[in-house]
Design an enzyme around this catalytic site. Sequence first.
Site, short mmCIF file in Angstrom:
data_model
loop_
_atom_site.label_atom_id
_atom_site.label_comp_id
_atom_site.label_asym_id
_atom_site.label_seq_id
_atom_site.Cartn_x
_atom_site.Cartn_y
_atom_site.Cartn_z
N SER A 166 48.10 15.49 25.08
CA SER A 166 46.88 16.31 24.97
C SER A 166 46.81 17.26 26.16
CB SER A 166 45.66 15.40 25.00
OG SER A 166 44.48 16.16 25.11
N TYR A 219 40.82 8.50 29.27
CA TYR A 219 41.60 9.27 28.28
C TYR A 219 42.55 10.24 28.99
CZ TYR A 219 42.57 12.31 24.23
OH TYR A 219 43.19 13.04 23.24
P1 NAP Z 1 41.46 10.79 14.75
O1 NAP Z 1 41.11 11.80 13.72
O2 NAP Z 1 40.38 10.04 15.43
O3 NAP Z 1 42.52 9.78 14.12
C1 NAP Z 1 43.03 8.74 14.93
C2 NAP Z 1 44.11 8.01 14.18
O4 NAP Z 1 44.63 6.98 15.06
C3 NAP Z 1 43.60 7.31 12.94
O5 NAP Z 1 44.61 7.36 11.96
C4 NAP Z 1 43.38 5.87 13.43
O6 NAP Z 1 43.51 4.89 12.42
C5 NAP Z 1 44.53 5.73 14.40
N1 NAP Z 1 44.33 4.67 15.39
C6 NAP Z 1 43.35 4.56 16.31
N2 NAP Z 1 43.52 3.43 17.04
C7 NAP Z 1 44.64 2.83 16.56
C8 NAP Z 1 45.34 1.66 16.90
N3 NAP Z 1 44.94 0.85 17.90
N4 NAP Z 1 46.46 1.35 16.19
C9 NAP Z 1 46.89 2.15 15.18
N5 NAP Z 1 46.26 3.28 14.81
C10 NAP Z 1 45.16 3.62 15.49
O7 NAP Z 1 42.30 11.48 15.94
P2 NAP Z 1 43.12 12.84 15.98
O8 NAP Z 1 42.24 13.90 16.47
O9 NAP Z 1 43.89 13.02 14.72
O10 NAP Z 1 44.12 12.49 17.18
C11 NAP Z 1 45.44 12.02 16.99
C12 NAP Z 1 46.15 12.05 18.32
O11 NAP Z 1 46.11 13.37 18.85
C13 NAP Z 1 45.54 11.15 19.38
O12 NAP Z 1 46.54 10.58 20.17
C14 NAP Z 1 44.70 12.12 20.19
O13 NAP Z 1 44.51 11.66 21.50
C15 NAP Z 1 45.57 13.35 20.15
N6 NAP Z 1 44.86 14.60 20.40
C16 NAP Z 1 43.82 15.01 19.63
C17 NAP Z 1 43.18 16.20 19.91
C18 NAP Z 1 42.03 16.73 19.11
O14 NAP Z 1 41.43 17.74 19.53
N7 NAP Z 1 41.69 16.15 17.98
C19 NAP Z 1 43.59 16.97 21.01
C20 NAP Z 1 44.66 16.53 21.77
C21 NAP Z 1 45.28 15.34 21.46
P3 NAP Z 1 42.25 4.47 11.49
O15 NAP Z 1 42.07 5.63 10.54
O16 NAP Z 1 42.69 3.25 10.79
O17 NAP Z 1 41.09 4.29 12.39
#
Ligand code: NAP
Length: 262
Positions: A153, A166
């Site tokens: 990130s 985080y």
């Molecule tokens: P999200 O919409 O909240 O989705 C999170 C995903 O991770 C879901 O599929 C969730 O599964 C899964 N998850 C959470 N805890 C878990 C665990 N302990 N074991 C296995 N699966 C788990 O998040 P996102 O925005 O797509 O983010 C995905 C990644 O990108 C993360 O690493 C986040 O830090 C990174 N990121 C996101 C952003 C942003 O702006 N959105 C920016 C930079 C980086 P369930 O559906 O079963 O809960």
Amino acid sequence: MNASAKGMPCALVTGGSRGIGAAVCRRLAKLGFAVVVNYARSVDAAESVVAEIRAEGGAAAPVQGDVGSKEDRQRLLAFALREFGRLDVLVNNAGITSVGRRDILEATEESWDAVFDTNLKGPFFLSQIVAKEMIRLIQAGIVREGHIINISSISAFAVSTNRGDYCISKSAIGMMTKLFAQRLADEHIFVHEVCPGVIESDMTAPVKEKYDRLIADGYWPIRRWGSPEDVASAVGAIVSGAFSFSTGNCFLVDGGFHIRTL
Ligand code: NAP
């Protein structure tokens, strides 16, 4: 073993049920990978990603597992091998944000432990067991080369004082990426970090208004939200071999957020 996936390379995507992970699953399926769609709780969402991939003629299978749990990590790997007979790509995408988004002076150990288990311990030890298996598969001539991609990130370098755990977990992913890249290059396994900026997903939904304002103010040069597909495109390019003399890179998918201005 899943007969429809015979001969297809296989990718395991953690947190493949929603957001960025779901887009990565769809992209890898389009590129011809059989996809293991991991989820923690959202069984319906994971099954719908799998159904969508299968409806388009691809191969995919859902598997529940908490990446923070040693037993679950071993189960994820065993499932991929049982279902598809090989593993070519691991995308460490599962992640959670700071619980309660508290100021660092009020941050809790409970949030620290939850964030570090999911965002750092899980990816580190899953990469460890997957890398050992990939080495075996490559030596056996079943897999040609392996890829491990860690979804980090911009929080690895941009400070948010209400999400200290985080930020630190994502910063550590940068070193983890370089460590595995160094260790695994001789084994024909390449390791990269993809660093998304602000991406529209469930994770950012609670702070949508704040980010809408930042975008309107031109806080990053490309004035829009990033989409999960923007991140999936970067993952797809890496596993397609577009960076054949590279390992240990950080690919920013951030609309230019990292550029500093005077
Ligand atoms: P999200 O919409 O909240 O989705 C999170 C995903 O991770 C879901 O599929 C969730 O599964 C899964 N998850 C959470 N805890 C878990 C665990 N302990 N074991 C296995 N699966 C788990 O998040 P996102 O925005 O797509 O983010 C995905 C990644 O990108 C993360 O690493 C986040 O830090 C990174 N990121 C996101 C952003 C942003 O702006 N959105 C920016 C930079 C980086 P369930 O559906 O079963 O809960």
